[in-house]
Design an enzyme around this catalytic site. Sequence first.
Site, PDB file in Angstrom:
ATOM      1  CG  HIS A 252       0.105   0.237   2.826  1.00 22.61           C
ATOM      2  ND1 HIS A 252      -0.628   1.385   3.057  1.00 22.61           N
ATOM      3  CD2 HIS A 252       0.183  -0.383   3.603  1.00 22.61           C
ATOM      4  CE1 HIS A 252       0.074   1.517   4.490  1.00 22.61           C
ATOM      5  NE2 HIS A 252       0.809  -0.450   4.857  1.00 22.61           N
TER       6      HIS A 252
ATOM      7  CG  ASP B 105       2.905   1.195   8.064  1.00 22.61           C
ATOM      8  OD1 ASP B 105       2.766   0.860   6.642  1.00 22.61           O
ATOM      9  OD2 ASP B 105       2.195   0.973   8.943  1.00 22.61           O
TER      10      ASP B 105
ATOM     11  CD  GLU C  60      -2.110  -1.888   5.893  1.00 22.08           C
ATOM     12  OE1 GLU C  60      -2.288  -2.514   6.355  1.00 22.08           O
ATOM     13  OE2 GLU C  60      -2.193  -0.632   6.274  1.00 22.08           O
ATOM     14  CD  GLU C  61      -1.407   1.971   8.070  1.00 27.79           C
ATOM     15  OE1 GLU C  61      -2.096   1.378   8.799  1.00 27.79           O
ATOM     16  OE2 GLU C  61       0.100   2.210   7.759  1.00 27.79           O
TER      17      GLU C  61
ATOM     18  CG  ASP D 253       2.448  -2.896   5.603  1.00 28.84           C
ATOM     19  OD1 ASP D 253       3.445  -2.048   5.207  1.00 28.84           O
ATOM     20  OD2 ASP D 253       1.159  -3.346   5.915  1.00 28.84           O
TER      21      ASP D 253
ATOM     22  CG  HIS E 292       0.320   3.334  12.954  1.00 25.42           C
ATOM     23  ND1 HIS E 292      -0.808   2.783  13.087  1.00 25.42           N
ATOM     24  CD2 HIS E 292       1.242   2.686  12.389  1.00 25.42           C
ATOM     25  CE1 HIS E 292      -1.234   1.406  12.432  1.00 25.42           C
ATOM     26  NE2 HIS E 292       0.197   1.846  10.835  1.00 25.42           N
TER      27      HIS E 292
END
Lengths: 745, 745
Positions: A339, A349, A386-387, A415, A521
């Site tokens: 993604h 990420d 995706e997240e 990923d 994140h």
Amino acid sequence: MKPHFALALVSSVALATAAIAAPPATQAAREAALDASVSAADQQAWLKSMSSAPNHVGSPHNKANAEFILAQFKAWGWDAAIEQFDVLYPTPIATAVELVTPRRATLGGQEPPIEGDATSSAAGMLPPYVAFQGDGDVTADVVYVNYGLPADYLALARRGVDVKGKIALARYGGGWRGLKPKLAQEHGAVGCIIYSDPADDGYKQGDTYPRGGARPANAVQRGSVADMPTYPGDPLTPGYGAVPGAKRLARADAPTILKIPVLPMSYADATQILSSLGGPKAPATWIGALPLTYHLGGDGKTSVRLMVKSDWSLKPAYNVIARLKGAKYPDQWVVRGNHHDAWVFGAMDPLSGNVAMLSEAKALGALAKTGWRPARTIVYASWDAEEPMLLGSTEWVEHHTAELRAKAVIYINTDGNGRGFLSAEGSHSWQHLVSEVGRDVRDPQTGVPVLKRLQSGLLAEAYDGIGRTEPAQLAAAEKGGDLLMGPLGSGSDYSPFLQHLGIASLNIAYGGEDESGGVYHSIYDSYDHFTKFDDPRLAYGAALSKTVGRLVLRIADADTPPVRFGDFADTVARYLSEVRQLGDDRRAKDAKRRTLADDGAFKLATDPLAPVAPPAEEPATPYVELAVLENAVARLGASAKAYDAAYAAHGRTLAPATRVQLNTALRDIDQLLLDNRGLPGRPWYKNLVYAPGRFTGYGAKTLPGVREAIEERRFADADLYAERTAKALDAYAARLDAATAIIGR
Amino acid sequence: MKPHFALALVSSVALATAAIAAPPATQAAREAALDASVSAADQQAWLKSMSSAPNHVGSPHNKANAEFILAQFKAWGWDAAIEQFDVLYPTPIATAVELVTPRRATLGGQEPPIEGDATSSAAGMLPPYVAFQGDGDVTADVVYVNYGLPADYLALARRGVDVKGKIALARYGGGWRGLKPKLAQEHGAVGCIIYSDPADDGYKQGDTYPRGGARPANAVQRGSVADMPTYPGDPLTPGYGAVPGAKRLARADAPTILKIPVLPMSYADATQILSSLGGPKAPATWIGALPLTYHLGGDGKTSVRLMVKSDWSLKPAYNVIARLKGAKYPDQWVVRGNHHDAWVFGAMDPLSGNVAMLSEAKALGALAKTGWRPARTIVYASWDAEEPMLLGSTEWVEHHTAELRAKAVIYINTDGNGRGFLSAEGSHSWQHLVSEVGRDVRDPQTGVPVLKRLQSGLLAEAYDGIGRTEPAQLAAAEKGGDLLMGPLGSGSDYSPFLQHLGIASLNIAYGGEDESGGVYHSIYDSYDHFTKFDDPRLAYGAALSKTVGRLVLRIADADTPPVRFGDFADTVARYLSEVRQLGDDRRAKDAKRRTLADDGAFKLATDPLAPVAPPAEEPATPYVELAVLENAVARLGASAKAYDAAYAAHGRTLAPATRVQLNTALRDIDQLLLDNRGLPGRPWYKNLVYAPGRFTGYGAKTLPGVREAIEERRFADADLYAERTAKALDAYAARLDAATAIIGR
């Protein structure tokens, strides 16, 4: 720009040019061309640009990235397009979290800029939030619930503490994020806060950013709390694509959206709440690494206000889909994806994996320009959304279900990527192929094959006594044999392929020596962090391209895809023995529990200051009827062995028509692992061998229909799914027998 | 004074008066009189007075306590006297510890007063120090050495860090305190600091004092660092009593005194050093609970000054020795002791045990006033100078060696006591007697027998999955059988009896639910802390008196002491199987180490930022000749079984002369476990079954001659001590055979 960086760019251009010569005739030559084309410097430049602004779903820069990717694919000669879905994706309009009693303190808000981290002072980032929580404005007493998983609520109940009408304060870890607020809600909590404790993610791991790469006191882990174990993808369109005009559930009816407000929190903020809590002392295993004594709270003395208000409009998700058409089997697809959307900048990420995928695409494009065509069609996908919970990939899979069922051979996912050891999980008949590739790709740091490095790492850990390696894995490492792949649960875009459609899947990454976990994140998952602490000069990004590029090439060009069913059969047999052991362990524990209940021993608190009540009465674990499954696994073993032997003897010399028959028989064999009725209570998950756990989330549960039924004491389900799983494995064995017969003809 | 306290005092007087009626004719009646005489209120009043001022060796109040104890014994009708030894006991004249670079900060000094803890603002306390360190004034770079044990130095070496010319900063825990500076010194350190990390002793255990009972940020653990594994007692008089005129070693020649300066430290102070350290990251298992990232230091950036200057004059140790002469066997002694000196006030350690002993003495005195006389002589001892390293008891034992060898039946020790579970360690032929007493004494908190409570606690821990109970112990608890006693190492006054003279010994305490650990060896081990967090109203003090009082009465009055040799034989067999397993494990590990060395896997650091070198070459572990020991253990088992059966059949009905013969044969049987040449390198320790570990300190090593030789790769010693241990066990079995023959006559 540093000199070595400029030099690397130049040499990469030179190599890419050198590769456009003639179509390489052998697999080895194609792989040499792949290696020559893969450029870490390319990846570094792409990464810097792609992570230069916030990339959340619906953000301008995320769209710009999709368009950049599209343009690159086209420039490299791929047949590429953007496929858009309009998905529900809530973004925060306002959030607030404050300590109300015993003293007022404003908590929460955006993470502060950090010197030396250029993008941390950029604009356009959303504040810390979690997607698909329930909005609301509540003020309530706080209860510390440890990881917030089922065992934690049992422990709370035994101490007379509950979360009804209260705010559950859970720490990250122990299980998937989304389970924490879901279970809090089920136990009557009116809100939930999830914080990063430094025991699991902070100074206990290493020096914090920017001195080191570990999570600093003010960094917050965002994430999705959609009820993924029920289904991933757009909550409003379960089972079909979120295309214009699709029927959408009302938001209130979507079962995967929570009803209570939830926010994530830094450990600096959580310290202020935890240090105020009274009530019983937390059990020993609940203690994190903050410099305070952990209490359970719930005594009415510490209250917090929690408010979230979101924009619930649909947002566009831009999947970039690119194809290189197969020359020989155009209707057999090798699908590979990563993604591009992120919570904020997303350097690690997902962009570190995305740029590795771009390198492969560039290399394959360069090969194609020499005149080479793959035997099978290669499909590359750069997923959006995706997240929030695999929205881009799931909607695409749901929208193209019929075609994928008819054409997909495998889905290979990556990923985020980092420095260190090869990691591979997925469908076990592909385990030997992955191991073979691991023998051919060299580790950038040590120069040994990446498989060798992985095995040496496992041995060194075992030698130091610090590893938690499974005995079977260690034994394999000691023999220098194939790696033992883990099973796939959830957490990235393979899930709809594997668990909804039964398409064999792999997930590949390097890692274990990077420090990306410390900024996971958060706004600090940045180019600066990544190039300093995670994969300087993207050496492992290049290794990933060489690894996955080889997998794609070998599968796409193989006469028959190089699978080994004995590995699958052995693995399933191992899973079944775990399930059998689980039943035995449960029965022993049940017996012990009854003994204790009889003699009142449980009344003696091990923590004398906490009142302890007996655990709630639960049905004892009976023997589950596993014979049908034992028989099926035994049959699978025999059939797999027979097929592998037959293919080893005759597979290279099959007549063309036989080859076509064989490939047809094998292409969709993993789809036989599905039961269309799905798993108990979650029909979207149809794979009876691999699933994300209902109470582990990302963590896989194998033979999930039986295993989870025993774990959750649904014994009728256990019997039922033993039979259904046996049926699926019988069909699998029958197909193998048919394939063996085809070879024998 | 609270009403219930006054009432308890009144009722205690009433009961004590009631007990002076007539000599109780039965064991049960004597134990009922014991119970009636034991008064928690007495103990509380004694404790308050005895812990009201500093009680270190040589302090006025410690002497006053000895005189008070003497007066009480005399008042209760005992034949009592003070026996003085003049022992080397250094006290600090000046200490200093300061951070020099990267910034100056004064650390160390006396712990501050705490509100609500009355004695913490008293006068006369010595500042934090450790006894028998080496004095000096050094300024040097700091290296964090974790627990400072042998494995830690291997780990440091593999990371290229050493302590040569530096100050070793060790945390408390993992092994005995004194090993840390000793090993630091052996590795070339010029000084050593030992601090209490809150992971092991602080807020991680519970709320800190005064909110809870756990160690507050400024509390310091004092202690002795004399080289106890070589010998305890006065460093200047090894093997004989420190009486006037005794030949004394020069201080510089005393092998148990360290050469480098050492100080203990609080975690508030240690934080200032640890947060400054650079160098490699500490391995994962070295990380404590301070809110910082642990580094190894040693990079020249953090230096500390450490200075200690002591008064090395001899100090008087006042042992109070009291006797009740035996009517039937005056030359068979039941010896029972508890020390009275403390590091500061010592409310828990040791006075909580001392006042329990006083209750027993009062009760036995009251019994004697009814006309009762014990069959055997009872000797009560209140030891001085235990804290610096068992000086009072060791000098007494060394001075009375001949008499003790000729007369002692058993030594029963207690030390500090607390709330919770019965704990018993010692010579295993006495295990059944201890268990029987545990069935007859009731737990003050729950009303069930203390043995039942202990077993329920073990089961509850196992049920919660938090216990580290040994399988054998858990199995015994599940059956409700006898408790499995642990072996005795060191750390209290039983050591010279058991390990120097071979006198069977027991050590008894209650605990596990108190918080005395949080103030161990600090100024906060006070009456206020004890009565709030450790044993409010001294209910477990009374339980201890009833437990040990029963042991003393039953042994003193028994026709033949109630031993069961099968328990001893079974336990030794278990120890031998552990030793066999140790060899097997070592060989497996050696093989793995060679594999790793061969393929270079160890070069792959699990911590990628730390350089890792191969471990030093060590000789592989051969098979040790254990057959001789296996045969001896088998013979011991058979002889023990035969004796137990013979005594069970005929023991109650022996003719008086036979009884005398039998008792004579058994009284000193445990002395046969000695080898007068002692253990390798430490001849003072002569017991071949029980010893304190050379590298565990207080923790016991069983079959130490063989076990430690294998652990330390002294394989010639292993063979030699297998033979010597077998000889001792053979002599033991032969004596049992003789005893069986006496019964049979």
